[in-house]
Design a protein around this motif. Structure first.
Motif, PDB file in Angstrom:
ATOM      1  N   VAL A  15      -6.584 -55.996  -1.510  1.00  0.00           N
ATOM      2  CA  VAL A  15      -7.114 -54.820  -0.810  1.00  0.00           C
ATOM      3  C   VAL A  15      -7.883 -55.266   0.429  1.00  0.00           C
ATOM      4  O   VAL A  15      -7.741 -54.684   1.513  1.00  0.00           O
ATOM      5  CB  VAL A  15      -8.004 -53.970  -1.753  1.00  0.00           C
ATOM      6  N   ILE A  16      -8.671 -56.338   0.279  1.00  0.00           N
ATOM      7  CA  ILE A  16      -9.435 -56.836   1.422  1.00  0.00           C
ATOM      8  C   ILE A  16      -8.480 -57.336   2.508  1.00  0.00           C
ATOM      9  O   ILE A  16      -8.698 -57.150   3.694  1.00  0.00           O
ATOM     10  CB  ILE A  16     -10.424 -57.935   0.958  1.00  0.00           C
ATOM     11  N   LYS A  17      -7.359 -57.939   2.081  1.00  0.00           N
ATOM     12  CA  LYS A  17      -6.399 -58.494   3.041  1.00  0.00           C
ATOM     13  C   LYS A  17      -5.579 -57.404   3.746  1.00  0.00           C
ATOM     14  O   LYS A  17      -5.408 -57.434   4.956  1.00  0.00           O
ATOM     15  CB  LYS A  17      -5.468 -59.454   2.303  1.00  0.00           C
ATOM     16  N   TYR A  18      -5.055 -56.428   2.978  1.00  0.00           N
ATOM     17  CA  TYR A  18      -4.121 -55.457   3.558  1.00  0.00           C
ATOM     18  C   TYR A  18      -4.757 -54.121   3.912  1.00  0.00           C
ATOM     19  O   TYR A  18      -4.129 -53.281   4.545  1.00  0.00           O
ATOM     20  CB  TYR A  18      -2.932 -55.253   2.614  1.00  0.00           C
ATOM     21  N   PHE A  39     -15.924 -49.912  -4.025  1.00  0.00           N
ATOM     22  CA  PHE A  39     -16.826 -50.572  -3.069  1.00  0.00           C
ATOM     23  C   PHE A  39     -16.081 -51.151  -1.866  1.00  0.00           C
ATOM     24  O   PHE A  39     -16.708 -51.685  -0.961  1.00  0.00           O
ATOM     25  CB  PHE A  39     -17.629 -51.665  -3.785  1.00  0.00           C
ATOM     26  N   CYS A  40     -14.745 -51.068  -1.873  1.00  0.00           N
ATOM     27  CA  CYS A  40     -13.968 -51.533  -0.724  1.00  0.00           C
ATOM     28  C   CYS A  40     -13.982 -50.439   0.334  1.00  0.00           C
ATOM     29  O   CYS A  40     -13.460 -49.342   0.110  1.00  0.00           O
ATOM     30  CB  CYS A  40     -12.531 -51.856  -1.130  1.00  0.00           C
ATOM     31  N   SER A  77     -14.834 -41.130   4.074  1.00  0.00           N
ATOM     32  CA  SER A  77     -14.828 -40.229   2.931  1.00  0.00           C
ATOM     33  C   SER A  77     -14.083 -40.955   1.809  1.00  0.00           C
ATOM     34  O   SER A  77     -13.208 -41.774   2.068  1.00  0.00           O
ATOM     35  CB  SER A  77     -14.118 -38.931   3.295  1.00  0.00           C
ATOM     36  N   LEU A  78     -14.478 -40.682   0.585  1.00  0.00           N
ATOM     37  CA  LEU A  78     -13.788 -41.288  -0.556  1.00  0.00           C
ATOM     38  C   LEU A  78     -13.590 -40.218  -1.619  1.00  0.00           C
ATOM     39  O   LEU A  78     -14.538 -39.533  -2.001  1.00  0.00           O
ATOM     40  CB  LEU A  78     -14.606 -42.454  -1.131  1.00  0.00           C
ATOM     41  N   THR A  79     -12.356 -40.080  -2.053  1.00  0.00           N
ATOM     42  CA  THR A  79     -12.048 -39.159  -3.153  1.00  0.00           C
ATOM     43  C   THR A  79     -11.489 -39.972  -4.312  1.00  0.00           C
ATOM     44  O   THR A  79     -10.565 -40.763  -4.108  1.00  0.00           O
ATOM     45  CB  THR A  79     -11.013 -38.108  -2.710  1.00  0.00           C
ATOM     46  N   VAL A  80     -12.080 -39.796  -5.476  1.00  0.00           N
ATOM     47  CA  VAL A  80     -11.608 -40.498  -6.676  1.00  0.00           C
ATOM     48  C   VAL A  80     -11.115 -39.451  -7.674  1.00  0.00           C
ATOM     49  O   VAL A  80     -11.854 -38.518  -8.007  1.00  0.00           O
ATOM     50  CB  VAL A  80     -12.738 -41.320  -7.329  1.00  0.00           C
ATOM     51  N   THR A  81      -9.869 -39.602  -8.128  1.00  0.00           N
ATOM     52  CA  THR A  81      -9.361 -38.664  -9.140  1.00  0.00           C
ATOM     53  C   THR A  81      -8.747 -39.428 -10.297  1.00  0.00           C
ATOM     54  O   THR A  81      -8.166 -40.498 -10.103  1.00  0.00           O
ATOM     55  CB  THR A  81      -8.294 -37.709  -8.569  1.00  0.00           C
ATOM     56  N   LEU A  82      -8.916 -38.876 -11.488  1.00  0.00           N
ATOM     57  CA  LEU A  82      -8.285 -39.451 -12.674  1.00  0.00           C
ATOM     58  C   LEU A  82      -7.322 -38.433 -13.250  1.00  0.00           C
ATOM     59  O   LEU A  82      -7.643 -37.245 -13.363  1.00  0.00           O
ATOM     60  CB  LEU A  82      -9.348 -39.802 -13.727  1.00  0.00           C
TER      61      LEU A  82
END
Ligand code: SAM
Length: 231
Positions: A15-18, A39-40, A77-82
């Motif tokens: 994730v940090i790379k791409y 946290f990314c 903005s960050l959206t987290v869904t389960l």
């Protein structure tokens, strides 16, 4: 560090790379990887899917914003869904992702589910990148106490040839390239057995122009949303 942490770190490093903006974790279990990924800073959408709703809900509160997130709102903005559902089924909520991870998932699938998996993940979801990890059965004799499978819930464990031919077949059918790597190196003298965890990293060959996500795909609904947080 233990192997499961190395697997999460492997994804975090990718994730940090791409710098994918939208990441989905299939078979997310107790959401530990999703929690690490929140946290990314590059990620704007995080989604998890699991067939076991209770396991997914155990620690999902960790995905909620913290007081500091409200006091110091960040630029992104960050959206987290389960979602509760199976990787054997298609749902339009999984469309448009940059990275889809399947960590120690496929060996838990029944034959009929495994059969549908490539069409759902490679064909339907069709993210830019897919990462699949699974045990390498050739390493088992080096693990104390492992007789048949590493875990009683495993439906199969593949050797390197079995995993690689399955992966190459899926990649070829759905226009992906695949590269193999792994985690957990064998001791000196046993190099031939390969990594303890085998990993395939698949990259879609052709970029999707926004329009190719056809409208037909958007009518598929099979999952139940069990959690949503907006930062
Ligand atoms: N990815 C996590 C990790 O690396 O720690 C959990 C791996 S756990 C060994 C496998 C997970 O896959 C379980 O949480 C299980 O409920 C889930 N699973 C099994 N079959 C599934 C299916 N058909 N669709 C979605 N998830 C499934």
């Amino acid at each position: 560090p233990p192997l499961y942490k190395q697997r999460y770190q492997f994804i975090k490093d990718l994730v940090i790379k791409y710098k994918p903006k939208k990441v989905a974790d299939l078979g997310c279990a107790d959401c530990t990887l999703l929690w690490m990924l929140k946290f990314c800073k590059c990620i704007e959408v995080l989604a998890g899917l699991d067939i076991r709703e209770n396991v997914m809900k155990e620690k999902m509160h960790m995905l909620s914003p913290l007081p500091a997130d409200y006091l110091q709102p960040s630029e992104r903005s960050l959206t987290v869904t389960l979602h509760h559902g199976s990787v054997a089924h298609k749902d339009s909520c999984m469309l448009g992702f940059d990275l889809v991870t399947c960590i120690e998932l496929i060996e838990h699938l029944e034959a009929a589910e495994l059969e549908k998996f490539p069409e759902v993940v490679f064909g339907f979801m069709a993210p830019a990148m897919i990462v699949i990890s699974t045990p390498n059965s050739e390493f088992n004799p080096l693990l104390p106490g492992v007789t048949l499978f590493r875990h009683s819930d495993h439906k199969f464990e593949w050797d390197q040839t079995q995993f690689q031919s399955w992966a190459i077949d899926a990649a070829t059918r759905y226009d992906y390239t695949v590269e193999f790597t792994g985690l957990g190196t064998p001791p000196p003298g046993s190099e031939d057995v390969g990594f303890c965890t085998q990993i395939g990293v698949f990259v879609r060959k052709y970029p999707k122009s926004g329009e190719t996500v056809n409208s037909e795909k958007h009518t598929e609904h099979a999952y139940k949303t069990v959690f949503k947080a907006v930062y």
